[in-house]
Design a protein around this motif. Structure first.
Motif, PDB file in Angstrom:
ATOM      1  N   GLY A  31     106.875  43.552  31.630  1.00 51.71           N
ATOM      2  CA  GLY A  31     107.440  42.761  32.705  1.00 51.71           C
ATOM      3  C   GLY A  31     107.257  43.383  34.071  1.00 51.71           C
ATOM      4  O   GLY A  31     107.003  42.698  35.053  1.00 51.71           O
ATOM      5  N   VAL A  32     107.369  44.697  34.167  1.00 55.56           N
ATOM      6  CA  VAL A  32     107.330  45.402  35.451  1.00 55.56           C
ATOM      7  C   VAL A  32     105.910  45.774  35.854  1.00 55.56           C
ATOM      8  O   VAL A  32     105.525  45.649  37.016  1.00 55.56           O
ATOM      9  N   SER A  33     105.123  46.254  34.894  1.00 53.71           N
ATOM     10  CA  SER A  33     103.754  46.690  35.189  1.00 53.71           C
ATOM     11  C   SER A  33     102.807  45.497  35.125  1.00 53.71           C
ATOM     12  O   SER A  33     102.106  45.281  34.128  1.00 53.71           O
ATOM     13  N   ARG A  34     102.810  44.721  36.203  1.00 57.36           N
ATOM     14  CA  ARG A  34     101.908  43.580  36.328  1.00 57.36           C
ATOM     15  C   ARG A  34     100.703  43.984  37.177  1.00 57.36           C
ATOM     16  O   ARG A  34     100.558  45.129  37.589  1.00 57.36           O
ATOM     17  N   TRP A  35      99.826  43.016  37.461  1.00 59.72           N
ATOM     18  CA  TRP A  35      98.547  43.314  38.103  1.00 59.72           C
ATOM     19  C   TRP A  35      98.696  44.007  39.453  1.00 59.72           C
ATOM     20  O   TRP A  35      97.913  44.904  39.790  1.00 59.72           O
ATOM     21  N   GLU A  36      99.687  43.629  40.247  1.00 66.13           N
ATOM     22  CA  GLU A  36      99.822  44.190  41.587  1.00 66.13           C
ATOM     23  C   GLU A  36     100.093  45.687  41.528  1.00 66.13           C
ATOM     24  O   GLU A  36      99.501  46.481  42.281  1.00 66.13           O
ATOM     25  N   LEU A  37     100.984  46.094  40.619  1.00 64.59           N
ATOM     26  CA  LEU A  37     101.320  47.508  40.482  1.00 64.59           C
ATOM     27  C   LEU A  37     100.170  48.270  39.827  1.00 64.59           C
ATOM     28  O   LEU A  37      99.818  49.372  40.267  1.00 64.59           O
ATOM     29  N   ALA A  44      94.846  54.004  44.018  1.00 67.27           N
ATOM     30  CA  ALA A  44      95.314  55.259  44.607  1.00 67.27           C
ATOM     31  C   ALA A  44      94.805  56.468  43.838  1.00 67.27           C
ATOM     32  O   ALA A  44      95.115  57.611  44.191  1.00 67.27           O
ATOM     33  N   GLY A  45      94.033  56.224  42.788  1.00 68.66           N
ATOM     34  CA  GLY A  45      93.440  57.314  42.028  1.00 68.66           C
ATOM     35  C   GLY A  45      94.001  57.515  40.642  1.00 68.66           C
ATOM     36  O   GLY A  45      93.442  58.262  39.842  1.00 68.66           O
ATOM     37  N   GLY A  46      95.134  56.866  40.341  1.00 70.61           N
ATOM     38  CA  GLY A  46      95.733  56.994  39.024  1.00 70.61           C
ATOM     39  C   GLY A  46      95.128  56.012  38.033  1.00 70.61           C
ATOM     40  O   GLY A  46      94.089  55.402  38.291  1.00 70.61           O
ATOM     41  N   PHE A  47      95.799  55.866  36.889  1.00 67.35           N
ATOM     42  CA  PHE A  47      95.323  54.968  35.835  1.00 67.35           C
ATOM     43  C   PHE A  47      96.356  53.877  35.629  1.00 67.35           C
ATOM     44  O   PHE A  47      97.512  54.147  35.309  1.00 67.35           O
ATOM     45  N   GLY A  48      95.955  52.629  35.835  1.00 72.87           N
ATOM     46  CA  GLY A  48      96.870  51.507  35.734  1.00 72.87           C
ATOM     47  C   GLY A  48      96.993  50.950  34.331  1.00 72.87           C
ATOM     48  O   GLY A  48      96.061  51.045  33.529  1.00 72.87           O
ATOM     49  N   MET A  49      98.143  50.379  34.050  1.00 73.59           N
ATOM     50  CA  MET A  49      98.373  49.711  32.768  1.00 73.59           C
ATOM     51  C   MET A  49      99.098  48.402  33.020  1.00 73.59           C
ATOM     52  O   MET A  49      99.971  48.316  33.883  1.00 73.59           O
ATOM     53  N   GLU A 211     106.988  49.144  45.997  1.00 74.65           N
ATOM     54  CA  GLU A 211     106.884  47.802  46.555  1.00 74.65           C
ATOM     55  C   GLU A 211     106.128  46.855  45.641  1.00 74.65           C
ATOM     56  O   GLU A 211     106.422  45.656  45.577  1.00 74.65           O
ATOM     57  N   GLU A 212     105.167  47.378  44.887  1.00 72.17           N
ATOM     58  CA  GLU A 212     104.313  46.508  44.084  1.00 72.17           C
ATOM     59  C   GLU A 212     104.864  46.185  42.701  1.00 72.17           C
ATOM     60  O   GLU A 212     104.333  45.301  42.017  1.00 72.17           O
ATOM     61  N   SER A 213     105.878  46.888  42.250  1.00 73.58           N
ATOM     62  CA  SER A 213     106.377  46.642  40.898  1.00 73.58           C
ATOM     63  C   SER A 213     107.024  45.258  40.816  1.00 73.58           C
ATOM     64  O   SER A 213     107.545  44.734  41.799  1.00 73.58           O
ATOM     65  N   TYR A 214     107.005  44.683  39.622  1.00 72.86           N
ATOM     66  CA  TYR A 214     107.530  43.331  39.416  1.00 72.86           C
ATOM     67  C   TYR A 214     109.011  43.353  39.077  1.00 72.86           C
ATOM     68  O   TYR A 214     109.604  42.328  38.766  1.00 72.86           O
TER      69      TYR A 214
END
Length: 346
Positions: A31-37, A44-49, A211-214
């Motif tokens: 729910g929280v880790s959506r595309w924007e985050l 920013a250099g990290g790894f998104g999920m 700011e980007e988290s859902y």
């Protein structure tokens, strides 16, 4: 801050495996880790999920498409087989493979057939575990990366061992890259993990309050106001999962009413009482649903997930700033005096 956003002192082989610059992974928070985050962390250099547990394949398509439209960085889709009905899980995996998703993160029970399913398609598997035995099972099943989740973590917590103790134990049992997860929100935790031989860290709470988290603004504000001892580990928020599945949340009116009996709740005895709604869908008082941007209702009584490192999060910032501050602090520590036990967050 540092002039170099990707300090060489932080680069590990995990970065090469995942296609990122910094060994900082976004936790696949449902729910929280959506595309924007995910895009913000990756850029920013990290790894998104993308946290897609139990989500409809249509949403997976929407989220993957949106993420790729703004970022060309690699990312993973996080699924939880043990908490997902088999037909839906198969549809999710088929959807991801059709979309050419190359990285998967799994959690909870290790299911070798599911790991094999995506490995046979040429994908890379990260598996989050809470015990050394689960780490062994994940490696035998074919996982490429082990995420060692300590008891300090927010959200669903599978084990009962402190993060650095578990990470050290898993490191002694495997040659795979090991990522430390649980209560790590800043550069001190990142530096401590790398200094002990871990390949990186995974962060949830630190990125929930961005700011980007859902997550709903109310949830973010509660994170910023909380201290580490304001969190409790409880299995009262268990509807949608199975008996005994504990979560770490910020204490609220619901946990306060438990009289200190945080564990041992049977979902079959809990009322199915709607207290909120999300895009027309009811959210039950003791469900594992946390408040999202689209949620309305009694937000205070919902599961406000947060790890024990929450006390070091005091403001909502862009994800890029959180990563930059974390990497700059870790770089300074790793280039300075040797870390001591007192530098390791608990």
């Amino acid at each position: 801050m540092t002039n170099d956003p990707h300090p060489a002192s932080l680069h590990t082989p995990l970065c090469d495996l995942l296609g990122c610059n910094l060994p900082v992974l976004l936790a696949g928070m449902g729910g929280v880790s959506r595309w924007e985050l995910a895009a913000a962390v990756a850029d920013a250099g990290g790894f998104g999920m993308l946290g897609m547990v139990r989500e409809d394949p249509a949403l997976i398509i929407q989220e993957v498409t949106a993420l790729r439209s703004v970022s060309g960085r690699s990312f993973a889709v996080n699924l939880i087989p043990a908490a997902t009905e088999p037909a839906l899980l198969e549809a999710q995996i088929a959807c991801c493979l059709e979309l050419d998703v190359r990285f998967f993160t799994f959690f909870w029970d290790v299911m070798p057939d599911i790991v094999s399913r995506v490995k046979d398609a040429g994908c890379t598997v990260l598996h989050q575990v809470g015990t050394v035995e689960a780490a062994r099972q994940a490696e035998r099943a074919g996982a490429d990366v082990i995420i060692a989740q300590g008891i300090e973590a927010g959200g669903h917590v599978h084990g009962r061992t402190p993060v650095f103790e578990l990470t050290d134990a898993v490191l002694s049992q495997t040659s795979l890259p090991v990522v430390a997860s649980g209560g790590i929100v800043d550069g001190t935790g990142l530096a401590a993990a790398l200094a002990m031989g871990a390949s990186g860290v995974q962060c949830g709470t630190a990125f929930l309050a961005t700011e980007e988290s859902y997550a709903h603004p109310y949830h973010k504000e509660r994170v910023c106001a909380a201290h580490g001892d304001d969190t409790v580990l409880t299995d009262v928020y268990v509807l949608n999962w199975h008996k005994g599945a504990a979560v770490r949340v910020i204490a609220n009116s619901q946990t306060g009413a438990l009289g200190g009996r945080y564990l041992g709740h049977d979902p079959d005895t809990l009322p199915r009482e709607p207290i909120a709604r999300d895009e027309g869908q009811p959210r039950l008082r003791f469900s594992t649903d946390s408040p999202l941007r689209t949620t309305t209702g009694d937000l205070e009584a919902m599961a406000l997930f947060a790890g024990q490192g929450v006390g070091d999060i005091s403001e909502i910032v862009p994800a890029a700033r959180r990563i930059a501050d974390m990497s700059a602090q870790a770089d300074r520590l790793l280039r300075g005096p040797v870390l001591t036990d007192q530098d390791v967050p608990i």
